[in-house]
Design a protein around this motif. Structure first.
Motif, PDB file in Angstrom:
ATOM      1  N   ARG A   6       0.848  -1.188   0.000  1.00 46.16           N
ATOM      2  CA  ARG A   6       0.000   0.000   0.000  1.00 46.16           C
ATOM      3  C   ARG A   6       0.882   1.236   0.000  1.00 46.16           C
ATOM      4  N   LEU A   7       0.406   2.291  -0.645  1.00 44.41           N
ATOM      5  CA  LEU A   7       1.126   3.569  -0.674  1.00 44.41           C
ATOM      6  C   LEU A   7       0.288   4.641   0.001  1.00 44.41           C
ATOM      7  N   TRP A   8       0.952   5.493   0.721  1.00 45.89           N
ATOM      8  CA  TRP A   8       0.312   6.565   1.465  1.00 45.89           C
ATOM      9  C   TRP A   8       0.798   7.915   0.951  1.00 45.89           C
ATOM     10  N   ARG A   9      -0.054   8.935   1.040  1.00 47.25           N
ATOM     11  CA  ARG A   9       0.317  10.316   0.706  1.00 47.25           C
ATOM     12  C   ARG A   9       0.917  10.977   1.936  1.00 47.25           C
ATOM     13  N   THR A  10       1.895  11.818   1.683  1.00 46.78           N
ATOM     14  CA  THR A  10       2.459  12.636   2.753  1.00 46.78           C
ATOM     15  C   THR A  10       1.766  13.994   2.734  1.00 46.78           C
ATOM     16  N   ALA A  11       2.053  14.834   3.697  1.00 50.88           N
ATOM     17  CA  ALA A  11       1.438  16.159   3.771  1.00 50.88           C
ATOM     18  C   ALA A  11       1.806  17.021   2.565  1.00 50.88           C
ATOM     19  N   ASP A  12       3.002  16.792   2.008  1.00 51.96           N
ATOM     20  CA  ASP A  12       3.425  17.584   0.849  1.00 51.96           C
ATOM     21  C   ASP A  12       3.076  16.923  -0.489  1.00 51.96           C
ATOM     22  N   GLY A  13       2.319  15.818  -0.463  1.00 48.93           N
ATOM     23  CA  GLY A  13       1.854  15.184  -1.691  1.00 48.93           C
ATOM     24  C   GLY A  13       2.696  14.038  -2.195  1.00 48.93           C
ATOM     25  N   GLY A  14       3.762  13.703  -1.490  1.00 47.46           N
ATOM     26  CA  GLY A  14       4.620  12.597  -1.910  1.00 47.46           C
ATOM     27  C   GLY A  14       3.988  11.250  -1.590  1.00 47.46           C
ATOM     28  N   LEU A  15       4.630  10.184  -2.017  1.00 44.12           N
ATOM     29  CA  LEU A  15       4.171   8.832  -1.748  1.00 44.12           C
ATOM     30  C   LEU A  15       5.190   8.101  -0.897  1.00 44.12           C
ATOM     31  N   VAL A  16       4.700   7.369   0.117  1.00 44.26           N
ATOM     32  CA  VAL A  16       5.547   6.549   0.970  1.00 44.26           C
ATOM     33  C   VAL A  16       4.862   5.211   1.201  1.00 44.26           C
ATOM     34  N   GLU A  17       5.635   4.199   1.602  1.00 43.89           N
ATOM     35  CA  GLU A  17       5.081   2.873   1.850  1.00 43.89           C
ATOM     36  C   GLU A  17       4.558   2.760   3.270  1.00 43.89           C
ATOM     37  N   ASP A  18       3.880   1.654   3.558  1.00 48.33           N
ATOM     38  CA  ASP A  18       3.332   1.376   4.882  1.00 48.33           C
ATOM     39  C   ASP A  18       4.378   1.560   5.968  1.00 48.33           C
ATOM     40  N   GLY A  19       3.974   2.138   7.084  1.00 46.84           N
ATOM     41  CA  GLY A  19       4.853   2.278   8.232  1.00 46.84           C
ATOM     42  C   GLY A  19       5.714   3.523   8.242  1.00 46.84           C
ATOM     43  N   HIS A  20       5.708   4.289   7.179  1.00 46.54           N
ATOM     44  CA  HIS A  20       6.529   5.502   7.128  1.00 46.54           C
ATOM     45  C   HIS A  20       5.928   6.550   8.061  1.00 46.54           C
ATOM     46  N   PRO A  21       6.748   7.239   8.855  1.00 43.63           N
ATOM     47  CA  PRO A  21       6.204   8.213   9.813  1.00 43.63           C
ATOM     48  C   PRO A  21       5.532   9.422   9.164  1.00 43.63           C
ATOM     49  N   ALA A  22       5.821   9.722   7.909  1.00 44.32           N
ATOM     50  CA  ALA A  22       5.226  10.878   7.246  1.00 44.32           C
ATOM     51  C   ALA A  22       3.900  10.550   6.561  1.00 44.32           C
ATOM     52  N   ALA A  23       3.456   9.301   6.614  1.00 40.28           N
ATOM     53  CA  ALA A  23       2.204   8.902   5.958  1.00 40.28           C
ATOM     54  C   ALA A  23       1.018   9.612   6.596  1.00 40.28           C
ATOM     55  N   VAL A  24       0.150  10.189   5.745  1.00 41.49           N
ATOM     56  CA  VAL A  24      -1.015  10.919   6.240  1.00 41.49           C
ATOM     57  C   VAL A  24      -2.311  10.233   5.821  1.00 41.49           C
ATOM     58  N   SER A  25      -2.458   9.908   4.538  1.00 39.99           N
ATOM     59  CA  SER A  25      -3.689   9.281   4.062  1.00 39.99           C
ATOM     60  C   SER A  25      -3.371   8.216   3.017  1.00 39.99           C
ATOM     61  N   LEU A  26      -4.200   7.190   2.982  1.00 35.51           N
ATOM     62  CA  LEU A  26      -3.994   6.094   2.045  1.00 35.51           C
ATOM     63  C   LEU A  26      -4.247   6.571   0.615  1.00 35.51           C
ATOM     64  N   ALA A  27      -3.273   6.373  -0.252  1.00 32.66           N
ATOM     65  CA  ALA A  27      -3.410   6.784  -1.649  1.00 32.66           C
ATOM     66  C   ALA A  27      -3.744   5.606  -2.546  1.00 32.66           C
ATOM     67  N   TYR A  28      -3.093   4.448  -2.343  1.00 30.61           N
ATOM     68  CA  TYR A  28      -3.297   3.268  -3.172  1.00 30.61           C
ATOM     69  C   TYR A  28      -3.321   2.021  -2.305  1.00 30.61           C
ATOM     70  N   GLY A  29      -4.343   1.206  -2.505  1.00 23.90           N
ATOM     71  CA  GLY A  29      -4.419  -0.074  -1.823  1.00 23.90           C
ATOM     72  C   GLY A  29      -3.501  -1.084  -2.489  1.00 23.90           C
ATOM     73  N   ALA A  30      -3.454  -2.288  -1.943  1.00 26.19           N
ATOM     74  CA  ALA A  30      -2.544  -3.321  -2.446  1.00 26.19           C
ATOM     75  C   ALA A  30      -2.849  -3.718  -3.887  1.00 26.19           C
TER      76      ALA A  30
END
Length: 64
Positions: A6-30
């Motif tokens: 799964r990929l998450w959006r950060t506050a600045d619009g970037g993408l990070v993987e599960d468990g990243h401290p900057a994750a804000v909202s789910l962008a893409y499911g598995a």
């Protein structure tokens, strides 16, 4: 995501993987397909940083 992560959006619009401290909202499911823009941005992120084991310095007892 094709690799089942799964990929998450950060506050600045970037993408990070599960468990990243900057994750804000789910962008893409598995099983979700990435947009072409996000796929390109993710490829750039992965190419920009070396793998963790490649970035380490060799141990001093290895004779290098």
């Amino acid at each position: 995501m094709p690799d089942g992560k799964r990929l998450w959006r950060t506050a600045d619009g970037g993408l990070v993987e599960d468990g990243h401290p900057a994750a804000v909202s789910l962008a893409y499911g598995a099983d979700d397909a990435l947009s072409p823009e996000d796929a390109a941005a993710l490829a750039e992120q992965k190419a920009a940083k070396p793998a963790a084991n490649k970035a380490r310095r060799p141990a001093e007892n290895k004779g290098r």
